[in-house]
Design an enzyme around this catalytic site. Structure first.
Site: not given
Lengths: 66, 266
Positions: B168, B107, B217
């Site tokens: 997040g 990634k 998150s």
């Protein structure tokens, strides 16, 4: 001789191989990867790769991330 | 089943087939036990990890993330989080490939600054090109810019992963219009990476036709992460089913579900 190990100055008693360094750091058998002077040193070459003064060594592992 | 109905085919990324369309991160958990339990509850098969300097001179029996999330059970997706240049991202991917015995799925994320964690698309494009040429299968985190998404696809990225909102932040999909354009143009899987806050966000992304979502998150920072991991699994499954089923048309006026005929007051 001195090397840079994970960003910190480190004094080694002799010109160790990477395998010997890993052993000294008690990391033998751990899942790590090693880079010297921004080049990967494959696991298969750890025993044959001898460090030189001033080498910049990175030893990394996997941690939690997104 | 008529020929023009949507058919379910499993998520396929660079030839790898995944039964789950939920990708989960392993950051921000209390400990590896909680990580392992949440990952399991999510039903995921594809798990992101970060690559960092090993702590030296510490407890040699320190637990290892890859024991909690074993490579025998999950496909590991190493990320380049924390990289701000193409060069650092490429180095990190090479370290990850060595760490994971030649595993070449990564990634890619190259960040612009640490306040927004917004992708630096210029560096991302550079890194993507280098990595693809070096034989990596690159799943790439990017902005929700349709032109950039298409360019990353052209470079040879195997999946393009636009943000829903800031990493997040839990703000969900802030620009569904742009995401819809990216989906319309795409010939590789599009996954929403970043910003999912709650299962309805994940379901919406899936209903729109995303191939998957990547969540960290929203699970790890839920009061009960393991339960939230399960909720996300249900949401992704529900969203995917809804995408395949194709939603009803929206109408300007009401349409009764009970027939007018046979009413007792007729």
């Amino acid at each position: 001789m001195h090397i840079q190990l994970n960003g910190d100055h480190r004094e080694l008693a002799s010109q160790l191989t990477i395998s010997e360094l890993i052993d000294q750091l008690a990391l033998t058998g751990r899942r790590i990867a090693v880079e010297v002077n921004e080049e990967i040193v494959p696991r298969s070459q750890h025993a044959d790769t001898r460090l030189s003064p001033g080498d910049r060594v990175e030893i990394v592992h996997a941690i939690g991330g997104g | 089943m008529s020929a023009d109905q949507r058919q379910d085919i499993p998520l396929t990324v660079a030839g790898r087939v995944f039964a789950s369309r939920l990708l989960v991160g392993t950051g921000k958990y209390r400990d590896f036990d909680e990580t392992a339990a949440a990952v399991e509850a999510s039903g995921t098969e594809l798990v992101t990890v970060a690559v960092r300097r090993t702590n030296l001179g510490q407890n040699p029996d320190e637990p290892n993330l890859l024991d909690a999330v074993p490579t025998s059970r999950y496909t590991i997706l190493p990320n380049t989080a924390g990289c701000y240049t193409a060069k650092d991202a490429v180095r990190t991917c090479k370290l990850a490939r060595e760490l994971l015995d030649g595993h070449n799925l990564v990634k890619l994320e190259v960040l612009g600054d640490d306040g927004t964690l917004y992708p630096n698309v210029v560096e991302t494009l550079k890194a993507a090109e280098t990595l693809v040429n070096d034989g990596f299968d690159v799943m790439v985190y990017t902005s929700d810019d349709p032109i950039v998404a298409k360019e990353l696809e052209r470079i040879g990225c195997c999946a393009v992963m636009p943000l829903g909102s800031l990493i997040g932040s839990g703000h969900g999909l802030l620009n569904p219009t742009s995401l819809a354009i990216i989906l319309d143009n795409a010939e590789v899987p599009i996954l929403v990476d970043a910003g999912i806050g709650t299962p309805s966000d994940a379901a919406l992304a899936m209903e729109m036709g995303c191939a998957g979502v990547l969540i960290n998150s929203a699970i790890a920072h839920a009061r009960q992460p393991v339960r939230m991991a399960h909720a996300m699994k249900l949401a992704v499954d529900a969203g995917r089913e809804a995408y395949l089923a194709e939603r009803m048309p929206r109408r300007a006026s009401a349409s009764p579900s009970s027939p007018f005929a046979g009413r007792i007051n007729a």
